[in-house]
Design a protein around this motif. Structure first.
Motif, PDB file in Angstrom:
ATOM      1  N   GLY A  76      32.788  44.133  44.670  1.00 46.49           N
ATOM      2  CA  GLY A  76      32.936  43.141  45.741  1.00 46.49           C
ATOM      3  C   GLY A  76      33.456  43.763  47.029  1.00 46.49           C
ATOM      4  N   ARG A  90      29.671  23.881  34.109  1.00 54.77           N
ATOM      5  CA  ARG A  90      29.323  25.313  34.156  1.00 54.77           C
ATOM      6  C   ARG A  90      29.015  25.827  32.755  1.00 54.77           C
ATOM      7  NH1 ARG A  90      32.688  27.910  39.148  1.00 54.77           N
ATOM      8  NH2 ARG A  90      32.106  26.225  40.534  1.00 54.77           N
ATOM      9  N   ASN A 111      36.137  45.738  38.932  1.00 53.49           N
ATOM     10  CA  ASN A 111      35.673  44.704  39.876  1.00 53.49           C
ATOM     11  C   ASN A 111      35.544  45.202  41.323  1.00 53.49           C
ATOM     12  OD1 ASN A 111      38.217  44.613  41.074  1.00 53.49           O
ATOM     13  ND2 ASN A 111      38.877  42.760  40.019  1.00 53.49           N
ATOM     14  N   ASN A 168      41.162  39.595  38.892  1.00 49.23           N
ATOM     15  CA  ASN A 168      42.202  40.468  39.442  1.00 49.23           C
ATOM     16  C   ASN A 168      43.478  40.306  38.627  1.00 49.23           C
ATOM     17  OD1 ASN A 168      41.018  41.704  41.785  1.00 49.23           O
ATOM     18  ND2 ASN A 168      40.977  39.665  42.724  1.00 49.23           N
ATOM     19  N   PRO A 176      38.474  26.684  26.428  1.00 50.35           N
ATOM     20  CA  PRO A 176      39.171  27.649  27.294  1.00 50.35           C
ATOM     21  C   PRO A 176      40.381  28.312  26.624  1.00 50.35           C
ATOM     22  CG  PRO A 176      38.597  25.697  28.550  1.00 50.35           C
ATOM     23  CD  PRO A 176      38.227  25.401  27.122  1.00 50.35           C
ATOM     24  N   ASP A 209      34.895  27.692  30.259  1.00 53.06           N
ATOM     25  CA  ASP A 209      35.315  27.407  31.633  1.00 53.06           C
ATOM     26  C   ASP A 209      36.019  26.050  31.603  1.00 53.06           C
ATOM     27  OD1 ASP A 209      34.225  28.527  34.650  1.00 53.06           O
ATOM     28  OD2 ASP A 209      35.144  26.535  34.562  1.00 53.06           O
ATOM     29  N   MET A 210      36.905  25.815  32.563  1.00 54.21           N
ATOM     30  CA  MET A 210      37.571  24.508  32.659  1.00 54.21           C
ATOM     31  C   MET A 210      36.549  23.453  33.101  1.00 54.21           C
ATOM     32  SD  MET A 210      40.459  25.663  31.922  1.00 54.21           S
ATOM     33  CE  MET A 210      41.877  24.650  32.267  1.00 54.21           C
ATOM     34  N   GLY A 250      31.254  35.273  37.033  1.00 51.52           N
ATOM     35  CA  GLY A 250      30.958  35.050  35.619  1.00 51.52           C
ATOM     36  C   GLY A 250      29.498  34.666  35.387  1.00 51.52           C
ATOM     37  N   PRO A 270      29.967  38.316  47.956  1.00 53.47           N
ATOM     38  CA  PRO A 270      30.060  39.602  47.246  1.00 53.47           C
ATOM     39  C   PRO A 270      29.876  39.482  45.727  1.00 53.47           C
ATOM     40  CG  PRO A 270      32.250  38.779  47.765  1.00 53.47           C
ATOM     41  CD  PRO A 270      31.290  37.791  48.346  1.00 53.47           C
ATOM     42  N   SER A 271      29.835  38.255  45.198  1.00 54.86           N
ATOM     43  CA  SER A 271      29.886  38.073  43.738  1.00 54.86           C
ATOM     44  C   SER A 271      28.782  38.789  42.952  1.00 54.86           C
ATOM     45  CB  SER A 271      29.866  36.585  43.385  1.00 54.86           C
ATOM     46  OG  SER A 271      30.805  35.912  44.142  1.00 54.86           O
ATOM     47  N   GLN A 304      35.235  34.572  29.915  1.00 59.23           N
ATOM     48  CA  GLN A 304      36.218  33.565  30.315  1.00 59.23           C
ATOM     49  C   GLN A 304      36.058  33.312  31.813  1.00 59.23           C
ATOM     50  OE1 GLN A 304      40.320  35.014  30.566  1.00 59.23           O
ATOM     51  NE2 GLN A 304      40.998  33.197  29.469  1.00 59.23           N
ATOM     52  N   LYS A 335      42.507  49.321  44.613  1.00 59.56           N
ATOM     53  CA  LYS A 335      41.092  48.989  44.460  1.00 59.56           C
ATOM     54  C   LYS A 335      40.228  49.756  45.479  1.00 59.56           C
ATOM     55  CE  LYS A 335      40.033  44.680  43.783  1.00 59.56           C
ATOM     56  NZ  LYS A 335      39.388  43.352  43.630  1.00 59.56           N
TER      57      LYS A 335
HETATM   58  P1  NAI Z   1      35.362  31.338  40.981  1.00 56.78           P
HETATM   59  O1  NAI Z   1      36.480  30.530  41.516  1.00 56.78           O
HETATM   60  O2  NAI Z   1      33.985  31.169  41.510  1.00 56.78           O
HETATM   61  O3  NAI Z   1      35.266  31.136  39.389  1.00 56.78           O
HETATM   62  C1  NAI Z   1      36.355  31.115  38.539  1.00 56.78           C
HETATM   63  C2  NAI Z   1      35.967  30.219  37.369  1.00 56.78           C
HETATM   64  O4  NAI Z   1      36.986  30.292  36.375  1.00 56.78           O
HETATM   65  C3  NAI Z   1      35.818  28.743  37.742  1.00 56.78           C
HETATM   66  O5  NAI Z   1      34.576  28.267  37.251  1.00 56.78           O
HETATM   67  C4  NAI Z   1      37.012  28.078  37.041  1.00 56.78           C
HETATM   68  O6  NAI Z   1      36.719  26.766  36.605  1.00 56.78           O
HETATM   69  C5  NAI Z   1      37.201  28.998  35.863  1.00 56.78           C
HETATM   70  N1  NAI Z   1      38.553  28.973  35.274  1.00 56.78           N
HETATM   71  C6  NAI Z   1      39.750  28.852  35.889  1.00 56.78           C
HETATM   72  N2  NAI Z   1      40.740  28.919  34.981  1.00 56.78           N
HETATM   73  C7  NAI Z   1      40.164  29.093  33.775  1.00 56.78           C
HETATM   74  C8  NAI Z   1      40.643  29.250  32.468  1.00 56.78           C
HETATM   75  N3  NAI Z   1      41.962  29.228  32.198  1.00 56.78           N
HETATM   76  N4  NAI Z   1      39.760  29.418  31.453  1.00 56.78           N
HETATM   77  C9  NAI Z   1      38.425  29.430  31.697  1.00 56.78           C
HETATM   78  N5  NAI Z   1      37.901  29.286  32.936  1.00 56.78           N
HETATM   79  C10 NAI Z   1      38.760  29.123  33.954  1.00 56.78           C
HETATM   80  O7  NAI Z   1      35.853  32.868  41.111  1.00 56.78           O
HETATM   81  P2  NAI Z   1      34.954  34.163  41.153  1.00 56.78           P
HETATM   82  O8  NAI Z   1      34.594  34.473  42.555  1.00 56.78           O
HETATM   83  O9  NAI Z   1      33.893  34.085  40.112  1.00 56.78           O
HETATM   84  O10 NAI Z   1      36.028  35.251  40.704  1.00 56.78           O
HETATM   85  C11 NAI Z   1      36.456  35.336  39.346  1.00 56.78           C
HETATM   86  C12 NAI Z   1      37.625  36.295  39.262  1.00 56.78           C
HETATM   87  O11 NAI Z   1      37.218  37.581  39.719  1.00 56.78           O
HETATM   88  C13 NAI Z   1      38.838  35.915  40.124  1.00 56.78           C
HETATM   89  O12 NAI Z   1      39.998  36.325  39.447  1.00 56.78           O
HETATM   90  C14 NAI Z   1      38.650  36.730  41.382  1.00 56.78           C
HETATM   91  O13 NAI Z   1      39.882  37.003  42.016  1.00 56.78           O
HETATM   92  C15 NAI Z   1      38.050  38.003  40.813  1.00 56.78           C
HETATM   93  N6  NAI Z   1      37.230  38.748  41.761  1.00 56.78           N
HETATM   94  C16 NAI Z   1      36.162  38.142  42.364  1.00 56.78           C
HETATM   95  C17 NAI Z   1      35.369  38.840  43.235  1.00 56.78           C
HETATM   96  C18 NAI Z   1      34.155  38.236  43.855  1.00 56.78           C
HETATM   97  O14 NAI Z   1      33.304  38.980  44.388  1.00 56.78           O
HETATM   98  N7  NAI Z   1      33.987  36.923  43.811  1.00 56.78           N
HETATM   99  C19 NAI Z   1      35.668  40.256  43.578  1.00 56.78           C
HETATM  100  C20 NAI Z   1      36.752  40.810  42.827  1.00 56.78           C
HETATM  101  C21 NAI Z   1      37.517  40.064  41.971  1.00 56.78           C
END
Ligand code: NAI
Length: 348
Positions: A288, A206, A285, A259, A221, A201-202, A183, A144-145, A177, A66
């Motif tokens: 971030g 949201r 991605n 990821n 989901p 989302d679960m 998201g 970073p999101s 997703q 990355k």
């Molecule tokens: P987050 O934890 O804020 O959001 C993840 C969301 O996915 C939660 O709302 C959760 O309820 C939902 N979720 C979990 N399992 C699910 C499923 N099976 N089906 C539908 N929804 C589901 O995480 P964030 O920060 O938004 O990151 C999202 C992804 O992006 C992660 O894989 C993270 O590793 C990756 N990522 C995030 C970065 C960042 O800047 N936050 C940077 C690079 C990668």
């Protein structure tokens, strides 16, 4: 506190153990060829120490790719703490982790990942300066999101040009997703350009929020990957592109923030065989880590620097897709090869 473990795949791997605070975990430095290893600290429950070790090895390798793809002078590393953060996380444990990071003398820079917050990073920062993702301080980069979402959005436009002949996402249906930090921002950006959104989302709240805010259509989901859509955006967890879900996909373009979207490397070929254009996750991605890198590298004028790096990332994705088309290969393989060549070049 740190015990070095032999590794044939990684530059250095350490087991962390601090009985006083209950800290148990690992730090893995996959490569420092391009610069100090950088990658987040994850805290979660694991079934075994072996499972935690496998996670840190895979994640740290991913960070090498990355960081290199984003054109950053940083190598790849990662750290994990074993244990439920809601139960085991204490200021003492975090400070012990800070001391473990400090013991590596800047060969590893940490930041937040799953189970960690900017407040937790501030606790680590009491023991080490090799920590980023802080909310305050001279070069603090904060959440970073939004930048991650911007990078995913840019990548989606590049993918749309290759797949549909235009970068314009107006009228395109995007199945998202995961409506967490990334998201949600992605939904907003897509809504602003007139894309139609189907979301899952679960967390029902949201989903309800995006329905209200962006007129999104909700999906279950376990259904979101197979709804009728032009683009599928995995923004939740890893491994959601696998031998079960890929045959069910109806979208012809996949681009998201999660990821390790592919359960196995060979899943890239299954996508290719189905003529689904898959945009390599660690390129899509990379926004971030660009945001975090501005803090690690102490960039004075961060906004134009981040914008320039995001633009370079967009061009990198463009080159990868063009090359993949010319070679009739998956963009995932082309991306891996591009980075391997870059790292080898630096080594000579
Ligand atoms: P987050 O934890 O804020 O959001 C993840 C969301 O996915 C939660 O709302 C959760 O309820 C939902 N979720 C979990 N399992 C699910 C499923 N099976 N089906 C539908 N929804 C589901 O995480 P964030 O920060 O938004 O990151 C999202 C992804 O992006 C992660 O894989 C993270 O590793 C990756 N990522 C995030 C970065 C960042 O800047 N936050 C940077 C690079 C990668």
């Amino acid at each position: 506190m740190l015990t070095k473990i032999a590794s044939t795949t990684h530059e250095a791997v350490y087991q962390i153990s601090d009985p006083e605070t209950g800290l148990q975990g690992f730090i893995a430095l996959h490569s420092t060829r391009l610069g100090p290893a950088a990658g987040g600290l994850r805290m979660r429950e694991y079934d075994s120490a072996q499972a935690a070790l496998e996670d840190v090895l895979k994640l740290s390798r991913g960070m090498t790719y990355k960081n290199a793809a984003a054109g950053l002078p940083l190598g790849g590393g990662k750290a994990v703490i074993m244990g439920d953060p809601k139960v085991k996380k204490t200021p003492e444990l975090l400070r012990a982790m800070g001391r473990a990071v400090d013991a590596l003398d800047g060969r590893y820079w940490t930041a937040e990942d799953m189970g960690m917050s900017p407040e937790d990073m501030a606790e680590l920062a009491r023991e080490t300066r090799y920590v980023a993702g802080l909310d305050s301080g001279s070069h603090a980069s904060g959440d970073p999101s939004p930048v991650t979402a911007e990078g995913v959005f840019n990548a989606m436009q590049v993918g749309a040009t290759h797949r549909f002949g235009s970068a314009d996402l107006k009228g395109k249906t995007v199945a998202i997703q995961g409506l967490g930090h990334v998201g949600w921002h992605l939904c907003r950006m897509l809504h602003d350009v007139g894309a139609r959104l189907i979301v899952a989302d679960m967390d029902a709240a949201r989903v309800a929020g995006t329905v209200k805010e962006f007129g999104a259509q909700p999906a279950a989901p376990d259904e979101i990957h197979r709804v009728e859509a032009d683009i599928f955006a995995p923004c939740a967890i890893g491994g959601t592109l696998n031998s079960r879900t890929i045959p069910e996909l109806r979208a012809s373009l996949v681009c998201g923030a999660a990821n390790n979207q592919l359960a196995q490397t060979s899943d890239a070929d299954i996508l290719d065989e189905r003529d689904i254009l898959y945009l390599p996750d660690y390129v899509a991605n990379g926004g971030g880590i660009i945001n975090v890198a501005a803090e690690i590298l102490k960039i004075e004028n961060r906004t134009p620097w981040v914008a320039e790096k995001l633009d370079t990332l967009r061009q990198t994705m463009q080159r990868i897709l063009s090359k993949a088309r010319a070679e009739r290969s998956s963009p995932a393989h082309v991306a891996d090869r591009t980075v391997d060549e870059l790292i080898l070049q630096e080594a000579v």
